[in-house]
Design an enzyme around this catalytic site. Structure first.
Site, PDB file in Angstrom:
ATOM      1  CB  SER A 203      -0.530   0.117   0.857  1.00 39.75           C
ATOM      2  OG  SER A 203      -1.951   1.464   1.078  1.00 39.75           O
ATOM      3  CG  HIS A 204       0.992   3.390   3.027  1.00 33.68           C
ATOM      4  ND1 HIS A 204      -0.731   2.113   3.718  1.00 33.68           N
ATOM      5  CD2 HIS A 204       0.957   3.583   4.883  1.00 33.68           C
ATOM      6  CE1 HIS A 204      -0.693   2.357   4.908  1.00 33.68           C
ATOM      7  NE2 HIS A 204      -0.457   2.597   5.138  1.00 33.68           N
TER       8      HIS A 204
ATOM      9  CG  ASP B 218      -2.553   4.121  -1.476  1.00 29.69           C
ATOM     10  OD1 ASP B 218      -3.646   4.256  -2.458  1.00 29.69           O
ATOM     11  OD2 ASP B 218      -2.464   3.140  -0.819  1.00 29.69           O
TER      12      ASP B 218
ATOM     13  CG  ASP C  20      -2.165  -0.648  -3.134  1.00 32.31           C
ATOM     14  OD1 ASP C  20      -2.549   0.208  -2.168  1.00 32.31           O
ATOM     15  OD2 ASP C  20      -3.850  -1.001  -1.820  1.00 32.31           O
TER      16      ASP C  20
ATOM     17  CG  ASP D 115      -6.195   0.479  -1.407  1.00 27.77           C
ATOM     18  OD1 ASP D 115      -4.427   1.741  -0.909  1.00 27.77           O
ATOM     19  OD2 ASP D 115      -6.127  -0.521  -0.818  1.00 27.77           O
ATOM     20  NE  ARG D 116      -4.401   4.220   3.225  1.00 24.59           N
ATOM     21  CZ  ARG D 116      -3.987   4.578   4.375  1.00 24.59           C
ATOM     22  NH1 ARG D 116      -2.993   5.687   4.456  1.00 24.59           N
ATOM     23  NH2 ARG D 116      -3.474   3.149   5.193  1.00 24.59           N
TER      24      ARG D 116
ATOM     25  CE  LYS E 192      -7.799   1.574   1.674  1.00 26.54           C
ATOM     26  NZ  LYS E 192      -7.447   0.239   2.719  1.00 26.54           N
TER      27      LYS E 192
END
Ligand code: G1P
Ligand code: ZN
Length: 547
Positions: free
Chosen positions: A115-116, A281, A283, A285-286, A380
């Site tokens: 992710s982030h 972010d 990947d 999703d944010r 998300k």
């Protein structure tokens, strides 16, 4: 053509326990011989009925993505999958992977991402399994995978050269077909079905509206180029940092005011001519939404999306309900109450929204950590949120900061902030939470830092759909006026512990809505420090990241 399955003896690694969102470790940990293989085998051993079925595979392109994809392709062939849909170049954003799983009715998917978290040889890597509904596997599944990792004695693979993932193609590994797909197409088509692309395109064509989307050198670059500049016709250059890099350009691909400071500064500079900013972010999703000299708090963003659903084609007919994670501000609850919708409060992590979305109990979901999404996928979705905002702005003819201020006037403002203490000693984090939990029974009715505590507990959740129970999801301290302080330890970090302190205060009076966030929350910060003894236990005087 069959290829011989070979069984390679292995021994367990300690600590392969999935956290808030899959297993995340340093690249140096993941790249140890057999480490990734053990975990993937544990996933495959936990599944049943995958023979001949379709697996979706892709990741955010971070360092080690390419190596891991080839390993997993071989192991998927050995596990008997009939087909793997893999994004070209091994790329699939998290929401795109969810969309592909759902569209092609895959058995499940493996997403490679941390992710982030920063990437690169010294950065983080991660892997998670998503179910056939497109959403993260639930705790029951991840617990079973963890259990399996502890007794694993071999993994199965096939001997075959690396597959060239550079172009759309179909190749076979033994009996398994590897379909290399366009990572953007299915996802872009889905988003186009939800929003009014004509109106958004008209907004983006206006000379007085200029947008910047910062892909942070991460996976959303190709998606944003294709959707914003391609399908919606935004001027070239709208997307910045749009080429995914394995180390994210040495950056920290987390769209918040600290790590996306350039974007925030550009929007604060009247000379830039920008009217709207957004970022996503590692990947995809944010999301972060930025107005002119105005950062929209993710909790507010969720509430604004819910309040304006009637303006969006996909949601105009109404929302079944809404859901937020427990530490997310109660701004959403106020909208739900005003509009007569059910509002669910779940533990942190997207996996808890899956049952509500599947059962049609919730349509929109979100977290304070810059994550919002809907029933269109089971993750998300960063670009989805950006398009939702653009659709709102296009219909209302207003800028983001005006929409939020108007929202506050209508519903009041839930002033909100999260303070993160990163990389503290694991033992100190555990001790802080343990002592806080010990103190819980004595807190209600007591006074602390001049504030009276009304209630305090350790959040536990019973899933209203499947009845599963999740305990110890964060300590909540509630005050008489609706203010809250929440404490929990991060479940996504890879170094030491990260303490998250969530602070929230409700301000009804419109004359006080513009008060600076940290000033409004200062009394709660003092309460948090006193009740949890943050400085003395962690040795930290101030948080590392304030968002
Ligand atoms: C963090 C966020 C959480 C989010 C998760 C995955 O988890 O707080 O809301 O679902 O990342 O993006 P945490 O590190 O707090 O466990
Ligand atoms: Zn993410």
């Amino acid at each position: 053509m069959t290829t011989k399955v070979i069984t390679i003896p292995s021994t367990p690694f300690a600590g392969q326990k999935p956290g808030t969102s899959g297993l995340r470790k340093k690249v140096s940990v993941f790249s140890q011989p057999r480490y990734l293989e053990n975990f993937v085998q544990a996933i495959f051993d936990t599944l049943s009925g995958q023979e001949g079925q379709t697996l979706v595979l892709g990741g955010d392109g971070r360092y080690y993505n390419d190596v891991a994809i080839q390993t997993i392709l071989r192991m998927a062939a050995a596990a008997g999958f009939g087909r793997v849909l893999v994004g070209r170049g091994g790329i699939l954003s998290t929401p795109a992977a969810s969309a592909v799983i759902r569209k092609w009715r895959a058995f499940g998917g493996i997403i490679l991402s941390a992710s982030h978290n920063p990437g690169g040889p010294d950065g983080d890597f991660g892997i998670k399994y998503n179910l056939g509904n497109g959403g993260p596997a639930n705790e029951g599944f991840t617990d079973a995978v963890y259990l399996r990792t502890q007794s694993i004695d071999a993994y199965r693979t096939v001997e075959t050269p690396d597959v060239d993932l550079g172009r759309i193609d179909e190749v076979n590994i033994g009996d398994m077909c590897v379909s290399i797909i366009d990572p953007v197409a299915d996802y872009a088509e889905l988003l186009e079905s939800l929003f009014d692309f004509d109106r958004i395109a008209a907004l983006l064509a206006r000379p007085d509206f200029r947008m910047r989307f910062d892909a942070m050198h991460a996976v959303t670059g190709p998606y944003a180029h294709a959707i914003l500049e391609g399908r919606l016709g935004a001027p070239a250059g709208t997307v910045v940092n749009g080429t995914p890099l394995p180390d994210f350009g040495d950056g920290h691909p987390d769209p918040n005011p600290v790590y996306a400071a350039d974007l925030v500064a550009a929007l604060a500079d009247a000379g830039s001519g920008l009217s709207f900013g957004a970022a996503s972010d590692g990947d995809g999703d944010r999301n972060m939404i930025v107005g002119r000299d105005f950062v929209v708090s993710p909790s507010d963003s969720l509430a604004v999306l819910a309040a304006n659903h009637a303006l969006i084609p996909a949601y105009a007919a109404g929302l079944a309900g809404v859901a937020r994670s427990m530490p997310t501000s109660c701004a959403l609850d106020r909208v739900a109450e005003a509009l007569g919708m059910a509002c669910y409060e779940t533990p942190t992590g997207w996996k808890y929204f899956g049952t509500l979305l599947d059962a049609g109990k919730a349509t929109l979901c979100g977290e304070e950590s810059a994550g919002t999404g809907s029933n269109h996928v089971r993750e998300k979705d960063g670009l989805w949120a950006v398009l939702y905002w653009l659709n709102i702005l296009a219909v209302r003819g207003e800028l983001a900061e005006d929409v939020v201020r108007d929202h506050w006037r209508r519903f009041g403002r839930n002033v909100y902030s999260r303070h993160d203490y990163e990389g503290i000693a694991t033992a100190a984090g555990d001790r802080l939470m343990a002592e806080l939990r010990d103190r819980l029974p004595r807190l209600p009715g007591s006074e602390c830092a001049g504030l009276r505590i009304k209630a305090a507990d350790d959040f536990a959740y019973t899933d209203p759909v499947d009845g599963s129970r999740s305990e110890r999801q964060g300590v909540r301290i509630m005050l008489d006026d609706g203010s809250r302080v929440v404490f929990r330890l991060s479940g996504t970090g890879t170094e030491g512990a990260t303490l998250r302190v969530y602070l929230e205060r409700y301000v009804a009076d419109p004359d006080r809505h513009e008060v600076p966030t940290q000033e409004a929350l200062a009394p709660l910060v003092r309460l948090a420090e006193t009740v949890a003894q943050i400085a003395s236990i962690t040795g930290r005087q101030t948080p590392d990241v304030i968002s």
